[in-house]
Design an enzyme around this catalytic site. Structure first.
Site, PDB file in Angstrom:
ATOM      1  N   HIS A  91      10.067  -3.979   4.223  1.00  0.00           N
ATOM      2  CA  HIS A  91      10.540  -2.596   4.109  1.00  0.00           C
ATOM      3  C   HIS A  91      10.822  -2.012   5.482  1.00  0.00           C
ATOM      4  O   HIS A  91      10.241  -2.420   6.478  1.00  0.00           O
ATOM      5  CB  HIS A  91       9.598  -1.692   3.301  1.00  0.00           C
ATOM      6  N   GLU A 122       4.031  -5.282   8.573  1.00  0.00           N
ATOM      7  CA  GLU A 122       2.688  -5.164   7.974  1.00  0.00           C
ATOM      8  C   GLU A 122       2.234  -6.466   7.297  1.00  0.00           C
ATOM      9  O   GLU A 122       1.061  -6.583   6.947  1.00  0.00           O
ATOM     10  CB  GLU A 122       2.664  -4.022   6.952  1.00  0.00           C
ATOM     11  N   HIS A 175      -1.676   4.583   9.931  1.00  0.00           N
ATOM     12  CA  HIS A 175      -0.313   5.089  10.123  1.00  0.00           C
ATOM     13  C   HIS A 175      -0.293   6.438  10.843  1.00  0.00           C
ATOM     14  O   HIS A 175       0.629   7.236  10.658  1.00  0.00           O
ATOM     15  CB  HIS A 175       0.406   5.278   8.786  1.00  0.00           C
ATOM     16  N   HIS A 230       0.810  -1.223   0.000  1.00  0.00           N
ATOM     17  CA  HIS A 230       0.000   0.000   0.000  1.00  0.00           C
ATOM     18  C   HIS A 230       0.846   1.276   0.000  1.00  0.00           C
ATOM     19  O   HIS A 230       0.440   2.288   0.580  1.00  0.00           O
ATOM     20  CB  HIS A 230      -0.973  -0.018   1.195  1.00  0.00           C
TER      21      HIS A 230
HETATM   22  C1  DHB Z   1       6.180   3.407   2.234  1.00  0.00           C
HETATM   23  C2  DHB Z   1       5.641   2.146   2.493  1.00  0.00           C
HETATM   24  C3  DHB Z   1       4.565   1.998   3.381  1.00  0.00           C
HETATM   25  O1  DHB Z   1       3.998   0.804   3.715  1.00  0.00           O
HETATM   26  C4  DHB Z   1       4.010   3.130   3.984  1.00  0.00           C
HETATM   27  O2  DHB Z   1       2.931   2.953   4.784  1.00  0.00           O
HETATM   28  C5  DHB Z   1       4.545   4.383   3.736  1.00  0.00           C
HETATM   29  C6  DHB Z   1       5.632   4.524   2.865  1.00  0.00           C
HETATM   30  C7  DHB Z   1       7.310   3.591   1.262  1.00  0.00           C
HETATM   31  O3  DHB Z   1       7.995   2.633   0.877  1.00  0.00           O
HETATM   32  O4  DHB Z   1       7.532   4.733   0.826  1.00  0.00           O
HETATM   33 FE    FE Z   2       2.559   1.072   5.471  1.00  0.00          FE
END
Ligand code: DHB
Ligand code: FE
Length: 280
Positions: free
Chosen positions: A193, A240, A59, A12
């Site tokens: 990530h 996540e 978030h 997302h």
């Molecule tokens: C990014 C990824 C995410 O899951 C998020 O909530 C906000 C930013 C990103 O990789 O930029």
């Molecule tokens: Fe996220």
């Protein structure tokens, strides 16, 4: 009784919103990711779900660090999106299915999940962008929604095993809902990530691919790990993946993957998309 027609899980990343707004879907950077969706659009046209239960993490738009429910369920007739500071367009409001919301809430509380019920709830990019990817036409999202939010932002974060059980309980509640509705369960977030700290930019492709495979052939696989181990393997935001796990767990028994895409990076994130259909 209501029926779960399938589960769709996707990343997302906010930048997706910018790509959609700028019509960049065919650009080389974006094409491998957006190409995952036309087959899913065709499947949605065929199975025609009436309502989407969306398992995601807020978030900081609706909940902030001062008040952070572990699990929350929306019970509003309408959910509004708002500016989160990512520079992406705010999407039109989403229609809630309050009957399913209250049914889910009652069933989950009966099964000892102590929820926060939200009769007012702002929905952030983790909710809006996956729905826009799935229903890209102009105008509001054409089906009703029930948001289910799992805290993956502030420790303590619920374990993979607990999230799996939540998913199972959501699935049982949907199957026990006295309705003809066809329900799709969407899980959003991940895959690996990390946006901040020493390991910013961390991605773990072997782990992501093993996790994706596990959703098909061994769905409890990720429950062997603690939250801390999952963060180590996937990054502090890779946790996540818990939303994918809960969404998968709503389907009892075997699934087949009708779509399975993994592409990196999108922004800082390993982006995955899967469409899982119950095997009759
Ligand atoms: C990014 C990824 C995410 O899951 C998020 O909530 C906000 C930013 C990103 O990789 O930029
Ligand atoms: Fe996220």
């Amino acid at each position: 009784m209501a029926k779960i027609v399938g589960s769709i899980v996707t990343s997302h990343v906010p930048a997706i919103g910018r790509a959609i707004a700028g019509n960049l879907q065919k650009e080389p950077y974006w094409k491998p990711f957006f190409d995952a969706f036309p087959p899913i659009h065709r499947w949605l046209d065929e199975v025609k779900p009436d309502v989407a239960v969306v398992v995601y993490n807020d978030h900081g738009l609706n909940f902030f660090l001062d008040k952070m429910p572990t699990f929350s369920v929306g019970a509003a007739p309408e959910y509004h999106n708002a500016d989160e500071g990512w520079g992406i367009p705010t999407l039109p409001p989403f229609s809630g299915d309050t009957e399913l919301s209250w049914h889910l809430i009652k069933q989950l509380v009966n099964k000892e999940f102590d929820l926060t019920t939200c009769q007012e709830m702002l929905v952030d990019h983790a909710f809006t962008l996956p729905l826009k990817l799935l229903w890209p036409d102009d105008g509001p999202c054409p089906i009703k929604v029930v948001p289910v939010c799992i805290n993956t932002v502030q420790f303590p974060i619920p374990s993979a095993s607990r999230c799996y059980k939540l998913g199972e309980a959501i699935g049982e509640a949907i199957n026990a809902w006295d309705s003809d509705a066809r329900v799709v369960v969407i899980g959003t977030g991940g895959l690996s990530h990390q946006l901040d700290g020493e390991r910013a930019g961390f991605i773990n492709k072997p782990f992501d691919l093993q996790f994706m495979q596990s959703l098909v052939d061994n769905p409890r696989w990720a429950t062997q790990y603690s939250v801390e181990q999952l963060v180590e393997h996937t990054g502090s935001q890779g946790i996540e993946l818990l939303m994918w796990l809960a969404a998968r767990a709503t389907i009892k028994g075997d699934v087949r993957a009708l779509q399975n895409t993994y592409h990196l990076p999108i922004s800082n994130t390993a982006a995955g998309v899967m469409l899982l259909e119950p095997v009759a």
